[in-house]
Scaffold this motif. Structure first.
Motif: not given
Length: 319
Positions: A128-140, A142-153
């Motif tokens: 999920m972090e690498n393919h979806y919430f990765n700041d490219q396919t979709w904004a991240n 979450g609080d972990e993974g690639p790109g900028f962390h919005i930290k909603r989840y």
């Protein structure tokens, strides 16, 4: 006259006890937001589960969210807006595996959601972090993974076999591995509310086809809960009718394979132990003629006395 009074008294006590037993039997409320596998993007796997008489829901998978909430509102299950159900009633998400028909609702609704926890095993979370919430396919979000962390989840990784509390609910969860086209992994969740349990399985193939013992080990783990009548039901998928060849099962069950697996479970729990036990059938794949055939085959092969439940989107039921 005394005898009549005594009889009346006994009848009243029996009625009270019977009513009490009926009340006690209901431990969980379920609101299906999506019930199908396959091509119906408005009705994909997602089940809200909460202790009875609460609004503290965990969402079991998240293929469809908003359309399911709207359907539940139409059916008078919820008396508030879809936004309020999403933001306030859903306390978190348990994701069995990262296939899109189990996570697309979570992704699409994330901009409108409130802060909460997403639970998944390590491999599922990494996908999920690498393919979806990765700041490219979709904004991240979450609080972990690639790109900028919005930290909603808050992305919380589940360790197999470890029981942890589900935040902002009275429930706990323990995860077990499943095989969904070996070596791809899916997950089963054993959810506890006090001494009452529900078992939810993500997509899974039968042990015989997947060439492992994941289901056998899961049945061994939950058998004592069936014997003690603490397990209130099992959510399990049946995606194809019996005519589907093994090489085209793609990590799913048929009525025959489900029956075979439940016979293995009964061997562990005792003869007639599954009579009346509730099996909630998930992930029925269109076309409609296949769904009809699956239901007919399940009923025809039901030699264990199981109570099959075929959930409908937006229609709640108790367990």
């Amino acid at each position: 006259m005394k005898i009549i009074k005594m009889l009346l008294g006994c009848l009243i006590l029996l009625s009270v006890n019977s009513f009490s037993q009926k009340v006690q039997k209901s431990s969980f409320q379920v609101v299906p937001l999506g019930v199908k596998g396959g091509i119906d993007e408005k009705n994909l796997s997602a089940y809200l589960l909460a202790p009875s008489n609460t609004k503290d829901y965990i969402c079991l998978d998240a293929g469809t969210i908003n359309s399911g909430i709207e359907k539940a509102i139409e059916n008078k299950i919820f008396k508030v807006s879809a936004s309020e159900v999403l933001r306030k009633y859903i306390k978190g998400y348990l994701i069995s595996h990262a296939h899109l028909d189990h996570v697309s609702g979570l992704i699409i609704n994330s901009p409108a959601d409130s802060s909460k926890t997403v639970y998944a095993t390590k491999k599922c979370m990494e996908m999920m972090e690498n393919h979806y919430f990765n700041d490219q396919t979709w904004a991240n979000f979450g609080d972990e993974g690639p790109g900028f962390h919005i930290k909603r989840y808050h992305f919380q990784t589940l360790n197999i076999g470890e029981e942890i509390p589900i935040t902002n609910t009275a429930m706990t969860v323990k995860s077990f591995p499943l095989s969904h086209v070996n070596p791809y992994e899916s997950t089963a969740f054993l959810i506890r509310n006090n001494n009452n349990y529900i078992l939810y399985l993500g997509d899974t193939g039968p042990d015989a086809v997947e060439k492992n013992n994941n289901l056998k080990e899961l049945w061994t783990a939950v058998a004592p809960l069936i014997r003690s009548k603490e397990l209130k039901g099992i959510f399990i998928e049946v995606s194809f009718p019996n005519e589907q060849p093994d090489q085209f099962l793609f990590g799913h069950l048929t009525p025959k394979y489900l029956t075979d697996e439940l016979h293995k479970l009964e061997e562990l729990t005792g003869e007639n132990s599954l009579n009346g036990f509730k099996i909630i059938i998930t992930h029925l794949k269109p076309p409609a003629k296949n769904i009809i055939k699956i239901k007919e085959q399940l009923k025809t092969q039901n030699d264990l006395g199981l109570k099959f439940i075929f959930p409908e989107q937006g229609k709640s039921f108790e367990l």
